[in-house]
Design a protein around this motif. Structure first.
Motif, PDB file in Angstrom:
ATOM      1  N   PHE A  25       0.804  -1.242   0.000  1.00  0.00           N
ATOM      2  CA  PHE A  25       0.000   0.000   0.000  1.00  0.00           C
ATOM      3  C   PHE A  25       0.824   1.274   0.000  1.00  0.00           C
ATOM      4  CE2 PHE A  25      -2.771  -2.983   2.454  1.00  0.00           C
ATOM      5  CZ  PHE A  25      -3.708  -3.158   1.463  1.00  0.00           C
ATOM      6  N   ILE A  28      -0.439   4.814  -3.165  1.00  0.00           N
ATOM      7  CA  ILE A  28      -1.792   4.623  -3.690  1.00  0.00           C
ATOM      8  C   ILE A  28      -2.299   5.906  -4.350  1.00  0.00           C
ATOM      9  CG2 ILE A  28      -4.148   4.019  -3.099  1.00  0.00           C
ATOM     10  CD1 ILE A  28      -2.608   1.756  -2.423  1.00  0.00           C
ATOM     11  N   ALA A 169     -22.863   5.355  -9.334  1.00  0.00           N
ATOM     12  CA  ALA A 169     -22.195   5.560  -8.042  1.00  0.00           C
ATOM     13  C   ALA A 169     -20.781   4.986  -8.046  1.00  0.00           C
ATOM     14  CB  ALA A 169     -23.006   4.929  -6.918  1.00  0.00           C
ATOM     15  N   MET A 170     -20.519   3.998  -8.903  1.00  0.00           N
ATOM     16  CA  MET A 170     -19.215   3.335  -8.888  1.00  0.00           C
ATOM     17  C   MET A 170     -18.192   4.047  -9.766  1.00  0.00           C
ATOM     18  SD  MET A 170     -19.457   0.670  -6.959  1.00  0.00           S
ATOM     19  CE  MET A 170     -18.232  -0.539  -7.398  1.00  0.00           C
ATOM     20  N   PRO A 174     -14.235   4.637  -6.918  1.00  0.00           N
ATOM     21  CA  PRO A 174     -14.693   3.345  -6.400  1.00  0.00           C
ATOM     22  C   PRO A 174     -14.392   2.172  -7.329  1.00  0.00           C
ATOM     23  CG  PRO A 174     -16.362   4.984  -6.029  1.00  0.00           C
ATOM     24  CD  PRO A 174     -15.307   5.647  -6.830  1.00  0.00           C
ATOM     25  N   LEU A 177     -10.773   1.270  -7.305  1.00  0.00           N
ATOM     26  CA  LEU A 177     -10.366   0.495  -6.132  1.00  0.00           C
ATOM     27  C   LEU A 177     -10.759  -0.964  -6.281  1.00  0.00           C
ATOM     28  CD1 LEU A 177     -11.150   3.042  -3.312  1.00  0.00           C
ATOM     29  CD2 LEU A 177      -8.941   2.066  -3.833  1.00  0.00           C
ATOM     30  N   ILE A 178     -11.941  -1.219  -6.864  1.00  0.00           N
ATOM     31  CA  ILE A 178     -12.362  -2.606  -7.070  1.00  0.00           C
ATOM     32  C   ILE A 178     -11.421  -3.300  -8.048  1.00  0.00           C
ATOM     33  CG2 ILE A 178     -14.256  -4.101  -7.788  1.00  0.00           C
ATOM     34  CD1 ILE A 178     -14.959  -2.631  -5.299  1.00  0.00           C
ATOM     35  N   ALA A 181      -8.462  -4.212  -6.297  1.00  0.00           N
ATOM     36  CA  ALA A 181      -8.692  -5.387  -5.459  1.00  0.00           C
ATOM     37  C   ALA A 181      -8.532  -6.661  -6.272  1.00  0.00           C
ATOM     38  CB  ALA A 181     -10.087  -5.331  -4.845  1.00  0.00           C
ATOM     39  N   ALA A 184      -4.983  -7.240  -6.858  1.00  0.00           N
ATOM     40  CA  ALA A 184      -4.317  -7.731  -5.647  1.00  0.00           C
ATOM     41  C   ALA A 184      -4.566  -9.217  -5.478  1.00  0.00           C
ATOM     42  CB  ALA A 184      -4.813  -6.958  -4.429  1.00  0.00           C
ATOM     43  N   MET A 185      -5.816  -9.652  -5.780  1.00  0.00           N
ATOM     44  CA  MET A 185      -6.115 -11.083  -5.679  1.00  0.00           C
ATOM     45  C   MET A 185      -5.267 -11.869  -6.665  1.00  0.00           C
ATOM     46  SD  MET A 185     -10.137 -11.620  -5.276  1.00  0.00           S
ATOM     47  CE  MET A 185     -11.087 -10.404  -4.433  1.00  0.00           C
TER      48      MET A 185
ATOM     49  N   ILE B  27     -11.028  12.073  -0.714  1.00  0.00           N
ATOM     50  CA  ILE B  27     -10.265  10.894  -1.132  1.00  0.00           C
ATOM     51  C   ILE B  27      -8.763  11.142  -1.032  1.00  0.00           C
ATOM     52  CG2 ILE B  27     -10.211   9.008  -2.773  1.00  0.00           C
ATOM     53  CD1 ILE B  27     -12.759   9.866  -3.872  1.00  0.00           C
ATOM     54  N   LEU B  30      -5.036   7.718   1.323  1.00  0.00           N
ATOM     55  CA  LEU B  30      -5.509   6.359   1.099  1.00  0.00           C
ATOM     56  C   LEU B  30      -4.550   5.315   1.653  1.00  0.00           C
ATOM     57  CD1 LEU B  30      -6.782   6.614  -2.563  1.00  0.00           C
ATOM     58  CD2 LEU B  30      -8.129   6.526  -0.509  1.00  0.00           C
ATOM     59  N   LEU B  34      -5.792   2.067   3.885  1.00  0.00           N
ATOM     60  CA  LEU B  34      -5.840   0.690   3.410  1.00  0.00           C
ATOM     61  C   LEU B  34      -4.945  -0.210   4.249  1.00  0.00           C
ATOM     62  CD1 LEU B  34      -5.606   1.459  -0.367  1.00  0.00           C
ATOM     63  CD2 LEU B  34      -7.553   0.439   0.738  1.00  0.00           C
ATOM     64  N   ALA B 204      -6.496  -7.359  -0.757  1.00  0.00           N
ATOM     65  CA  ALA B 204      -7.615  -7.257  -1.692  1.00  0.00           C
ATOM     66  C   ALA B 204      -8.874  -6.804  -0.973  1.00  0.00           C
ATOM     67  CB  ALA B 204      -7.837  -8.602  -2.367  1.00  0.00           C
ATOM     68  N   ALA B 206      -9.086  -4.917   1.630  1.00  0.00           N
ATOM     69  CA  ALA B 206      -9.010  -3.493   1.950  1.00  0.00           C
ATOM     70  C   ALA B 206      -9.503  -2.656   0.782  1.00  0.00           C
ATOM     71  CB  ALA B 206      -7.575  -3.115   2.293  1.00  0.00           C
ATOM     72  N   PHE B 207      -9.036  -3.019  -0.429  1.00  0.00           N
ATOM     73  CA  PHE B 207      -9.461  -2.271  -1.610  1.00  0.00           C
ATOM     74  C   PHE B 207     -10.971  -2.384  -1.796  1.00  0.00           C
ATOM     75  CE2 PHE B 207      -4.975  -2.877  -3.039  1.00  0.00           C
ATOM     76  CZ  PHE B 207      -4.679  -1.564  -3.308  1.00  0.00           C
ATOM     77  N   ILE B 208     -11.508  -3.608  -1.611  1.00  0.00           N
ATOM     78  CA  ILE B 208     -12.947  -3.807  -1.830  1.00  0.00           C
ATOM     79  C   ILE B 208     -13.750  -2.965  -0.853  1.00  0.00           C
ATOM     80  CG2 ILE B 208     -14.834  -5.477  -1.705  1.00  0.00           C
ATOM     81  CD1 ILE B 208     -12.952  -7.590  -2.670  1.00  0.00           C
ATOM     82  N   LEU B 210     -12.944  -0.252   0.898  1.00  0.00           N
ATOM     83  CA  LEU B 210     -12.873   1.189   0.651  1.00  0.00           C
ATOM     84  C   LEU B 210     -13.658   1.554  -0.610  1.00  0.00           C
ATOM     85  CD1 LEU B 210     -11.836   3.834   1.666  1.00  0.00           C
ATOM     86  CD2 LEU B 210      -9.796   3.541   0.314  1.00  0.00           C
ATOM     87  N   GLY B 211     -13.528   0.722  -1.648  1.00  0.00           N
ATOM     88  CA  GLY B 211     -14.256   0.987  -2.890  1.00  0.00           C
ATOM     89  C   GLY B 211     -15.755   1.033  -2.653  1.00  0.00           C
ATOM     90  N   LEU B 212     -16.270   0.070  -1.877  1.00  0.00           N
ATOM     91  CA  LEU B 212     -17.717   0.024  -1.632  1.00  0.00           C
ATOM     92  C   LEU B 212     -18.165   1.199  -0.772  1.00  0.00           C
ATOM     93  CD1 LEU B 212     -18.386  -3.784  -1.243  1.00  0.00           C
ATOM     94  CD2 LEU B 212     -18.741  -2.305  -3.212  1.00  0.00           C
ATOM     95  N   LEU B 214     -16.821   4.167  -0.635  1.00  0.00           N
ATOM     96  CA  LEU B 214     -16.828   5.366  -1.480  1.00  0.00           C
ATOM     97  C   LEU B 214     -18.011   5.338  -2.439  1.00  0.00           C
ATOM     98  CD1 LEU B 214     -13.069   5.918  -2.322  1.00  0.00           C
ATOM     99  CD2 LEU B 214     -14.501   7.154  -0.735  1.00  0.00           C
ATOM    100  N   ALA B 215     -18.365   4.127  -2.932  1.00  0.00           N
ATOM    101  CA  ALA B 215     -19.513   4.020  -3.834  1.00  0.00           C
ATOM    102  C   ALA B 215     -20.790   4.402  -3.104  1.00  0.00           C
ATOM    103  CB  ALA B 215     -19.614   2.607  -4.394  1.00  0.00           C
ATOM    104  N   ALA B 218     -20.917   8.078  -2.820  1.00  0.00           N
ATOM    105  CA  ALA B 218     -21.264   8.686  -4.108  1.00  0.00           C
ATOM    106  C   ALA B 218     -22.761   8.524  -4.372  1.00  0.00           C
ATOM    107  CB  ALA B 218     -20.451   8.052  -5.226  1.00  0.00           C
ATOM    108  N   ALA B 219     -23.303   7.348  -4.013  1.00  0.00           N
ATOM    109  CA  ALA B 219     -24.729   7.105  -4.247  1.00  0.00           C
ATOM    110  C   ALA B 219     -25.563   8.081  -3.415  1.00  0.00           C
ATOM    111  CB  ALA B 219     -25.079   5.667  -3.888  1.00  0.00           C
ATOM    112  N   ASN B 222     -25.341  11.491  -5.022  1.00  0.00           N
ATOM    113  CA  ASN B 222     -26.146  11.512  -6.248  1.00  0.00           C
ATOM    114  C   ASN B 222     -27.622  11.620  -5.921  1.00  0.00           C
ATOM    115  OD1 ASN B 222     -23.928  11.318  -7.812  1.00  0.00           O
ATOM    116  ND2 ASN B 222     -24.116   9.118  -8.215  1.00  0.00           N
TER     117      ASN B 222
END
Lengths: 195, 254
Positions: A25, A28, A169-170, A174, A177-178, A181, A184-185, B27, B30, B34, B204, B206-208, B210-212, B214-215, B218-219, B222
């Protein structure tokens, strides 16, 4: 011969298994910020490689032959960040004088590198875990090549993603980052490759 | 102190907590978010140390803002920040050794944290001491709750339990709450139930997470925007209808 093998193995392990972005990390911010165009990602990666190598070469002797004998090893972070900031300045001036075309590509990324935690992270780990000179070099080399590879791969994926219909929203960070992820996997698969 | 000024003070404190949260809205920062959020307590400890560095560097930078020349202000800020990071490092090593070892190099990396440097550049370099102090507190609290939230999610989903008192061990034995994984063992030595998903302890995960998060943010933004737009539209249409009704009335009168 044995030394060379262990040197190369150390580089591979720092580059793929302990990847700088995906498992340690570092960096980033620039990874997410710059990694949306392949060209700029490549330039950023090159600039970071350059600065990390220089910083490793300068900070290693500085810590073990100046700070430790002087009895002030606790000032390491302060000294490192000053060294890195001035290195970035010098490198910028040098490139500007010798190769204006390279300066055009790297120029705007150079000031950003001072605050890229990959550089300070590598230097600090080297002295915190008391690595020897060869391993420190391997750490620097592996980290910077790993950064270059991952940021370019990531930028390729994000360029292709522009054409897809992503939920509102994604969009932007976002989904980035996915994607990271998933990368990373994938990189977890390298675990256990070196001894 | 007059009324308007008091409002400004409140704003510089509250902005960082929710409206301009450094992690969730701007943002920034980071890397630690993470890296140190494997468990609630490490995340919270990082947040506390981060807040201390931010507040003290903000105060010093704003005290020195008239002395520092414009050309070399970034290096000066970095030196101030690095000083406080060194202090925090020594403090943590002496009094919170568990936290120190689990934060590792990320404590040193606070020096190049974009939030700390960003607040110095954007706020403390131009504003008074008291406002900078409040701004530091607000942003620190905002960052702390954001990474603590990540810590809770990753610890509960990844380990199945929530441990309190392991890092801040001043109050006796740590307390482990079974949430997705039982702390009671059955005859074979396995936990009674175990629904934890270990990927959330990995990078992995951690990224998921944080991504969710932030989503979701954002939602929400919006949705708020859409609601406001719909309100505006409704107001406009109502005004139009009123005008039309008036016109029709006037026509009828003729």
């Amino acid at each position: 011969m044995e030394m060379i093998v262990s040197f190369i193995l150390a580089i591979v392990s720092y580059m793929l298994i302990d990847n700088v972005v995906l498992s340690r990390f570092y960096g980033i911010c620039s990874f997410i910020g710059v990694g949306n165009k392949v060209k700029s990602a490549f330039s950023m990666g090159l600039a970071v490689t350059f600065v990390i190598m220089m910083a490793t070469l300068v900070c290693y002797p500085l810590y073990f032959y100046v700070l430790v004998p002087a009895g002030i090893p606790f000032l390491d972070t302060l000294v490192y960040i000053l060294v890195i900031a001035s290195l970035v300045q010098i490198v910028g001036l040098f490139i500007k004088k010798t190769s204006p075309s390279l300066y055009k590509t790297l120029g705007i990324y150079l000031p950003l590198i001072t605050t890229n935690c990959a550089v300070l992270g590598v230097v600090q780990t080297n002295s915190d875990s008391q690595l020897d000179f060869l391993t420190s070099l391997a750490n620097g080399l592996g980290t910077s090549i790993g950064f270059l590879v991952v940021i370019v791969l990531f930028a390729c994926m994000r360029e292709r993603m522009n054409g897809y219909n992503i939920p509102k929203a994604m969009k932007g960070v976002p989904i980035a980052l996915i994607v990271a992820a998933l990368m990373a996997m994938a990189f977890m698969g390298f675990g256990g490759m070196v001894g | 102190m007059d009324k308007i000024k008091r409002g400004q003070h409140k704003e510089s404190f509250l902005n960082g907590i929710l409206k301009e949260n450094p992690l969730l809205v701007q943002i920034l920062g980071l890397c630690p978010a993470l890296a140190v959020t494997k468990s609630l307590e490490t995340a919270f400890g990082m947040g506390l140390l981060f807040t201390f560095v931010l507040v003290s560097s903000n105060v010093i930078v704003s005290l020195l803002r008239k002395l520092i020349p414009e050309e070399i202000k970034t290096p000066c800020y970095i030196v101030v920040i690095a000083t406080f990071v060194t202090i925090v490092k020594m403090f943590a090593e002496a009094f919170l050794p568990e936290l120190y070892s689990s934060l590792g190099v990320f404590l040193s990396l606070l020096v190049v944290n974009c939030i700390v440097l960003g607040r110095s550049e954007a706020f403390a370099g131009q504003n008074g001491v008291f406002d900078s102090f409040l701004d530091g507190c607000g942003n620190g609290i905002g960052y702390t709750w954001a990474i603590s939230l990540m810590g809770i999610i990753r610890e509960v989903l990844g380990l199945g339990t929530l441990t309190i008192g392991k890092v801040f061990n001043f109050f006796g034995d740590p307390l482990t709450l079974p949430i997705l994984k039982s702390t009671v063992l059955d005859a074979h030595g396995d936990p009674l139930y175990d629904f934890s998903i270990s990927i959330f302890q990995n990078p992995a995960g951690a990224f998921i997470v944080l991504g969710l998060i932030l989503a979701v943010m954002a939602a929400i933004t919006n949705h708020k925007k859409a609601v406001e737009k719909a309100k505006e539209k409704a107001a406009k249409e109502a005004a139009k209808a009123e005008l039309a009704a008036k016109a029709a009335l006037a026509g009828g009168a003729k």
